[in-house]
Design an enzyme around this catalytic site. Structure first.
Site, PDB file in Angstrom:
ATOM      1  N   ARG A  46      74.333  -9.839 -30.391  1.00 49.03           N
ATOM      2  CA  ARG A  46      73.174  -8.941 -30.302  1.00 49.03           C
ATOM      3  C   ARG A  46      73.349  -7.769 -31.266  1.00 49.03           C
ATOM      4  O   ARG A  46      72.406  -7.286 -31.864  1.00 49.03           O
ATOM      5  CB  ARG A  46      72.961  -8.447 -28.865  1.00 49.03           C
ATOM      6  CG  ARG A  46      71.847  -7.388 -28.769  1.00 49.03           C
ATOM      7  CD  ARG A  46      71.222  -7.274 -27.395  1.00 49.03           C
ATOM      8  NE  ARG A  46      72.184  -7.075 -26.339  1.00 49.03           N
ATOM      9  CZ  ARG A  46      72.797  -5.914 -26.070  1.00 49.03           C
ATOM     10  NH1 ARG A  46      72.563  -4.837 -26.800  1.00 49.03           N
ATOM     11  NH2 ARG A  46      73.656  -5.832 -25.063  1.00 49.03           N
ATOM     12  N   TYR A  99      45.979  -6.365 -37.994  1.00 53.77           N
ATOM     13  CA  TYR A  99      46.217  -7.634 -37.282  1.00 53.77           C
ATOM     14  C   TYR A  99      45.924  -7.441 -35.778  1.00 53.77           C
ATOM     15  O   TYR A  99      46.336  -6.439 -35.194  1.00 53.77           O
ATOM     16  CB  TYR A  99      47.667  -8.078 -37.521  1.00 53.77           C
ATOM     17  CG  TYR A  99      48.149  -9.105 -36.546  1.00 53.77           C
ATOM     18  CD1 TYR A  99      47.565 -10.372 -36.492  1.00 53.77           C
ATOM     19  CD2 TYR A  99      49.176  -8.821 -35.645  1.00 53.77           C
ATOM     20  CE1 TYR A  99      47.993 -11.311 -35.573  1.00 53.77           C
ATOM     21  CE2 TYR A  99      49.611  -9.768 -34.733  1.00 53.77           C
ATOM     22  CZ  TYR A  99      49.011 -11.006 -34.705  1.00 53.77           C
ATOM     23  OH  TYR A  99      49.422 -11.940 -33.788  1.00 53.77           O
ATOM     24  N   ASP A 172      52.626  -3.446 -43.037  1.00 51.88           N
ATOM     25  CA  ASP A 172      52.730  -4.862 -42.717  1.00 51.88           C
ATOM     26  C   ASP A 172      52.410  -5.624 -44.002  1.00 51.88           C
ATOM     27  O   ASP A 172      51.264  -5.670 -44.446  1.00 51.88           O
ATOM     28  CB  ASP A 172      51.720  -5.188 -41.602  1.00 51.88           C
ATOM     29  CG  ASP A 172      51.837  -6.621 -41.118  1.00 51.88           C
ATOM     30  OD1 ASP A 172      52.291  -7.471 -41.900  1.00 51.88           O
ATOM     31  OD2 ASP A 172      51.445  -6.885 -39.960  1.00 51.88           O
ATOM     32  N   LYS A 197      55.206 -16.445 -41.106  1.00 54.75           N
ATOM     33  CA  LYS A 197      54.181 -16.904 -42.056  1.00 54.75           C
ATOM     34  C   LYS A 197      54.843 -17.385 -43.352  1.00 54.75           C
ATOM     35  O   LYS A 197      55.572 -18.344 -43.329  1.00 54.75           O
ATOM     36  CB  LYS A 197      53.165 -15.790 -42.309  1.00 54.75           C
ATOM     37  CG  LYS A 197      52.751 -15.006 -41.065  1.00 54.75           C
ATOM     38  CD  LYS A 197      52.077 -15.851 -40.014  1.00 54.75           C
ATOM     39  CE  LYS A 197      51.580 -14.980 -38.877  1.00 54.75           C
ATOM     40  NZ  LYS A 197      51.576 -15.590 -37.585  1.00 54.75           N
TER      41      LYS A 197
HETATM   42  C1  LIG Z   1      49.583  -9.712 -40.430  1.00 56.01           C
HETATM   43  C2  LIG Z   1      50.397 -10.083 -39.229  1.00 56.01           C
HETATM   44  N1  LIG Z   1      51.285  -9.207 -38.732  1.00 56.01           N
HETATM   45  C3  LIG Z   1      52.024  -9.482 -37.645  1.00 56.01           C
HETATM   46  C4  LIG Z   1      51.898 -10.680 -36.972  1.00 56.01           C
HETATM   47  C5  LIG Z   1      52.718 -10.927 -35.733  1.00 56.01           C
HETATM   48  O1  LIG Z   1      53.770 -11.790 -36.019  1.00 56.01           O
HETATM   49  P1  LIG Z   1      54.372 -12.857 -34.979  1.00 56.01           P
HETATM   50  O2  LIG Z   1      53.279 -13.786 -34.602  1.00 56.01           O
HETATM   51  O3  LIG Z   1      55.474 -13.470 -35.787  1.00 56.01           O
HETATM   52  O4  LIG Z   1      54.874 -12.107 -33.812  1.00 56.01           O
HETATM   53  C6  LIG Z   1      51.002 -11.623 -37.454  1.00 56.01           C
HETATM   54  C7  LIG Z   1      50.839 -12.908 -36.739  1.00 56.01           C
HETATM   55  O5  LIG Z   1      49.841 -13.588 -36.861  1.00 56.01           O
HETATM   56  C8  LIG Z   1      50.219 -11.315 -38.608  1.00 56.01           C
HETATM   57  O6  LIG Z   1      49.333 -12.182 -39.109  1.00 56.01           O
END
Ligand SMILES: Cc1ncc(COP(=O)(O)O)c(C=O)c1O
Length: 384
Positions: A46, A99, A172, A197
């Site tokens: 961890r 998001y 992000d 992704k």
């Molecule tokens: C732009 C964006 N940020 C964050 C996330 C969240 O990531 P996760 O699904 O890996 O938790 C996503 C997921 O679709 C996303 O498209």
């Protein structure tokens, strides 16, 4: 080293791992100590794990940072970042077309914990001046290009404004990947990715990563990460390490296919509007040319028939392109943002953001473009 070479050779020395050419998966929870207080680099997984560390060092190198982090999922990573920086009564400003999961986290977890959450359309950077003049902003959270309408914000200008007021700036960078843009070099403090992704790239892992270059911030993030325990597993880290090796060739093809699909869809009789930053008529085309190396792998459209029924007709008639709640894998996907990624928003908020019933978002894969278009064309024709 050029970026494409770095993807394959950075941050891993096989001499430190029994000459194993690929990073081994250290699938263990603990490491042997020979005496009390022995200063060994890894004690308990961890706290730190060699496979995770290889990924963390890799993401730091690719994003031009000094410290990397790997989280149990993308959203776990965003939560660790927010929890590290925000306290009750602090203010966060986030771009309005954020998001959906980040929106839910802010509105359903942080706002009830008395964090002041401000969503703002920052496509005009001057909008931030007014907010900074009236609020003591602790964190500015950007996302560009945004999901699903691919709006862009000017990272460098916004980061400079926020930093002049003493705020942290996080971004992000999931849609762009480090292949297309490096926000730390543009003034951000934290760059984050849902590596689920493009970085993973094969739709087989849920994981988040981040990079920073401030020593104190890195320590605080690491403390929160290991205290909260939101760490990525060794196997998941390894899957992303493998995915990263082919990031450049995949992104090249994603971008090439997406651009071609956008051009073809512009002339389709069932399509009212195509959203893709490479198109000269895209509202942020000039900024995209300046800020990104290419235009990404996501294309969104408004159907002329703006209804859930029409969107569903397209989805049901697709044979190869699959409906799924993600993006960034090698296969082409379609997403109905209104009922999937942004379902947590009220219809009013969705409408104000342009997230309509007849909006479809395509994550354009790396199949042959003629096959992708043939499938989408046939499905769109069923709405005519
Ligand atoms: C732009 C964006 N940020 C964050 C996330 C969240 O990531 P996760 O699904 O890996 O938790 C996503 C997921 O679709 C996303 O498209």
């Amino acid at each position: 080293m050029q970026f494409n070479t770095e993807l394959i050779h950075s941050s891993y020395d096989h001499n430190e791992h029994n000459r194993a050419l690929m990073p081994p998966i250290y699938q263990n929870s603990m490491f042997a100590m020979h005496e009390i207080g022995e200063p060994i680099p890894f004690k308990y997984s961890r706290l730190a794990n060699p496979t995770r560390k290889t990924l963390e060092d890799t993401i730091a190198a690719l994003e031009q940072g000094t410290h990397g982090f790997a989280f149990a999922s993308g959203i776990a990573g965003i939560d660790v970042i927010f929890r590290t920086i925000l306290r009750p009564n602090d203010t966060i400003v986030a771009v309005s077309d954020i998001y959906g999961g980040s929106y839910d986290l802010l509105t359903q977890v942080y706002a009830p914990w008395s964090v002041n959450v401000i969503f703002a359309d920052l496509t005009q950077p001057e909008k931030l001046d007014e907010i900074l003049a009236n609020h003591q902003v602790k964190l500015l959270w950007l996302e560009t290009p945004s999901n699903p309408l691919l709006r862009l914000v000017d990272i460098e200008t916004l980061a400079a404004k926020a930093k002049a007021h003493g705020a942290w700036v996080g971004i992000d960078n999931t849609f762009a990947t480090p292949y297309l843009q490096n926000p730390l070099a543009l003034g951000c403090d934290i760059v984050f990715h849902s590596a689920t992704k493009y970085l993973g790239g094969h739709s087989d892992v849920l994981i988040g990563v981040a990079a920073v270059k401030d020593e104190n911030l890195a320590k605080s993030l690491n403390d929160m990460l290991i205290m909260a325990g939101a760490i990525a597993s060794p196997m998941d880290c390894w899957l992303v390490l493998r995915g990263i090796k082919t990031l450049a060739v995949r992104m090249e093809r994603h971008c090439q296919n997406a651009r071609e699909l956008a051009l073809r869809l512009q002339n389709h009789p069932a399509v009212e509007k195509v959203f893709y930053p490479a198109l000269p008529e895209h509202e942020h085309h000039e900024l995209a040319k300046r800020q990104m190396r290419d235009f990404g792998g996501v294309v969104s459209i408004y159907l002329k028939n703006n209804s859930i029924q029409a969107a569903n007709t397209v989805i049901k008639n697709l044979k190869m392109v699959c409906m799924a709640s993600s993006l960034g894998g090698v296969e082409s996907l379609v997403n109905h943002s209104y009922t999937q990624s942004h379902s947590g928003m009220s219809p009013e908020v969705k409408n104000s953001l342009g997230i309509r019933e007849g909006l479809l978002r395509f994550s354009v894969g790396i199949e042959h473009i003629d096959d992708i278009y043939a499938d989408i064309n046939h499905a769109l024709n069923q709405t005519l």
